[in-house]
Design a protein around this motif. Structure first.
Motif, PDB file in Angstrom:
ATOM      1  N   GLU A  67      78.225  56.991  62.798  1.00 11.15           N
ATOM      2  CA  GLU A  67      79.078  55.810  62.880  1.00 11.15           C
ATOM      3  C   GLU A  67      79.594  55.433  61.494  1.00 11.15           C
ATOM      4  OE1 GLU A  67      76.896  52.655  64.665  1.00 11.15           O
ATOM      5  OE2 GLU A  67      76.707  53.664  66.617  1.00 11.15           O
ATOM      6  N   GLY A  68      80.784  54.849  61.472  1.00 12.45           N
ATOM      7  CA  GLY A  68      81.314  54.282  60.242  1.00 12.45           C
ATOM      8  C   GLY A  68      81.693  55.320  59.212  1.00 12.45           C
ATOM      9  N   VAL A  69      81.644  54.892  57.955  1.00 15.34           N
ATOM     10  CA  VAL A  69      82.027  55.730  56.822  1.00 15.34           C
ATOM     11  C   VAL A  69      80.772  56.133  56.062  1.00 15.34           C
ATOM     12  CG1 VAL A  69      83.380  55.860  54.697  1.00 15.34           C
ATOM     13  CG2 VAL A  69      84.247  54.567  56.659  1.00 15.34           C
ATOM     14  N   LEU A  70      80.632  57.402  55.798  1.00 15.77           N
ATOM     15  CA  LEU A  70      79.451  57.900  55.111  1.00 15.77           C
ATOM     16  C   LEU A  70      79.445  57.457  53.650  1.00 15.77           C
ATOM     17  CD1 LEU A  70      77.182  59.883  56.101  1.00 15.77           C
ATOM     18  CD2 LEU A  70      78.382  61.651  54.814  1.00 15.77           C
ATOM     19  N   PRO A  71      78.297  57.045  53.112  1.00 12.19           N
ATOM     20  CA  PRO A  71      78.226  56.782  51.672  1.00 12.19           C
ATOM     21  C   PRO A  71      78.566  58.035  50.863  1.00 12.19           C
ATOM     22  CG  PRO A  71      76.276  55.923  52.799  1.00 12.19           C
ATOM     23  CD  PRO A  71      77.023  56.763  53.797  1.00 12.19           C
ATOM     24  N   VAL A  72      78.935  57.846  49.616  1.00  4.73           N
ATOM     25  CA  VAL A  72      79.263  58.992  48.767  1.00  4.73           C
ATOM     26  C   VAL A  72      78.035  59.864  48.522  1.00  4.73           C
ATOM     27  CG1 VAL A  72      79.938  59.664  46.419  1.00  4.73           C
ATOM     28  CG2 VAL A  72      81.263  57.941  47.664  1.00  4.73           C
ATOM     29  N   PHE A  73      76.921  59.259  48.149  1.00  5.46           N
ATOM     30  CA  PHE A  73      75.690  60.001  47.874  1.00  5.46           C
ATOM     31  C   PHE A  73      74.705  59.790  49.021  1.00  5.46           C
ATOM     32  CE2 PHE A  73      77.100  59.256  43.403  1.00  5.46           C
ATOM     33  CZ  PHE A  73      77.179  60.580  43.003  1.00  5.46           C
ATOM     34  N   ASN A  74      74.320  60.884  49.667  1.00  2.52           N
ATOM     35  CA  ASN A  74      73.357  60.858  50.768  1.00  2.52           C
ATOM     36  C   ASN A  74      72.195  61.758  50.382  1.00  2.52           C
ATOM     37  OD1 ASN A  74      75.070  59.592  53.260  1.00  2.52           O
ATOM     38  ND2 ASN A  74      76.371  60.787  51.883  1.00  2.52           N
ATOM     39  N   THR A  75      71.120  61.157  49.895  1.00  3.59           N
ATOM     40  CA  THR A  75      69.965  61.896  49.421  1.00  3.59           C
ATOM     41  C   THR A  75      68.980  62.068  50.570  1.00  3.59           C
ATOM     42  OG1 THR A  75      70.249  60.870  47.241  1.00  3.59           O
ATOM     43  CG2 THR A  75      68.150  61.972  47.672  1.00  3.59           C
ATOM     44  N   GLY A  76      68.507  63.299  50.776  1.00  2.00           N
ATOM     45  CA  GLY A  76      67.594  63.570  51.872  1.00  2.00           C
ATOM     46  C   GLY A  76      66.334  64.277  51.427  1.00  2.00           C
ATOM     47  N   THR A  77      65.195  63.725  51.846  1.00  2.00           N
ATOM     48  CA  THR A  77      63.892  64.327  51.537  1.00  2.00           C
ATOM     49  C   THR A  77      62.979  64.333  52.758  1.00  2.00           C
ATOM     50  OG1 THR A  77      62.901  62.212  50.851  1.00  2.00           O
ATOM     51  CG2 THR A  77      64.053  63.482  49.147  1.00  2.00           C
ATOM     52  N   ASP A  78      63.578  64.240  53.951  1.00  2.00           N
ATOM     53  CA  ASP A  78      62.806  64.155  55.196  1.00  2.00           C
ATOM     54  C   ASP A  78      61.760  63.043  55.099  1.00  2.00           C
ATOM     55  OD1 ASP A  78      62.227  64.811  57.820  1.00  2.00           O
ATOM     56  OD2 ASP A  78      60.760  66.340  57.278  1.00  2.00           O
ATOM     57  N   GLY A  79      62.232  61.881  54.665  1.00  2.00           N
ATOM     58  CA  GLY A  79      61.344  60.724  54.571  1.00  2.00           C
ATOM     59  C   GLY A  79      60.301  60.823  53.488  1.00  2.00           C
TER      60      GLY A  79
END
Length: 270
Positions: free
Chosen positions: A159-171
């Motif tokens: 949904e919506g607009v994705l942030p520029v930085f999407n950091t992922g570490t599986d929680g």
């Protein structure tokens, strides 16, 4: 295309994974894609250029085939990364907008998918594994920084607009907390929109290799493409926007490199 996977070998502790930057599709497969699929819209366009030269000591592992051939960042078993949410599969049947990409009756069979897994998926991950092992042997630690980008607005996926930085570490499971904090801290201070473990929590690559207790850490960075390029065909690079973004990525990599070389992440390990 000279190889399924390309490795640019560095001598530092950081490995840059780039599973989705490739645009090569073998001619027999391209002929089976419909007009929509042949547009190859869902590549991580210009991802190699975006990270090029930011930290010369990194090892870069790039998949050269397009994700419509096979997605190198999906579980080879075919299990979903995000159960209950729209996503694309090991060999996608649709694009990110949910539209078919194969001509009628031309979607690959289970046997063909198994063949593509052996021909394209496995060599990429053999190269990633080897790069991480080499970095760990040299430094006692390895950090996989998995590089991704995606269009900012895709209602089928989020949904919506994705942030520029999407950091992922599986929680927080795929790397030491100090690594997560360092990368997300740069994103927070960048003046750009950012999120930690939001819609993109880290793909199969990050989750598979990130084993902090063994000295191998993994973190995914998904960048909204509006930050460095034009988000419509022909997917042009935007020099001024990229020039504003790259210093933040450099700071992330420099910070991780310093952290890894400091010995702080190997203290207390055999």
């Amino acid at each position: 295309m000279s190889a399924v996977v390309e490795v640019l070998q560095g001598d530092g502790p950081i490995v840059l994974g780039q599973p989705h930057g490739g645009t090569h599709v073998p001619a027999p497969i391209m002929a089976r894609l419909n007009a929509n699929g042949q547009g190859l819209a869902d590549a991580d366009w210009h991802i190699a250029r975006l990270y090029e030269g930011l930290l010369p000591s990194t090892t870069v592992v790039r998949a050269n085939v397009h994700r419509y051939v096979i997605d190198a960042n999906r579980d080879p078993s075919g299990a979903s990364l995000y159960p209950g949410k729209n996503t694309t599969t090991l060999v996608p049947l649709t694009d990110f907008d949910g539209r078919a990409i194969w001509r009628d009756g031309q979607a690959p069979s289970a046997d063909e998918i198994a063949g593509r897994r052996a021909a394209y998926h496995a060599p990429y991950h053999a190269a990633v594994q080897a790069a991480l092992a080499r970095a760990k042997d040299r430094h006692g630690i390895a950090i996989l920084f998995d590089c991704h980008s995606i269009r900012s607005t895709i209602p089928y996926l989020f949904e919506g607009v994705l942030p520029v930085f999407n950091t992922g570490t599986d929680g927080g499971r795929t790397c030491a907390q100090v690594i997560e904090a360092a990368v997300h801290g740069v994103a927070r201070q960048s003046g750009q929109s950012h999120v930690l473990n939001g819609r993109f929590k880290g793909g199969w690559t990050t989750r598979h290799y990130g084993r902090p207790d063994t000295g191998v850490h993994a973190i995914q960075m998904e960048i909204a493409q509006r930050a460095y390029m034009h988000e419509a065909a022909p997917w042009r690079w935007d020099g001024p926007r990229a020039a504003a973004l790259r210093p933040h990525l450099k700071t992330m990599l420099d910070t991780l490199n310093t952290l890894a070389l400091s010995g702080a992440l190997t203290e207390g390990k055999d």
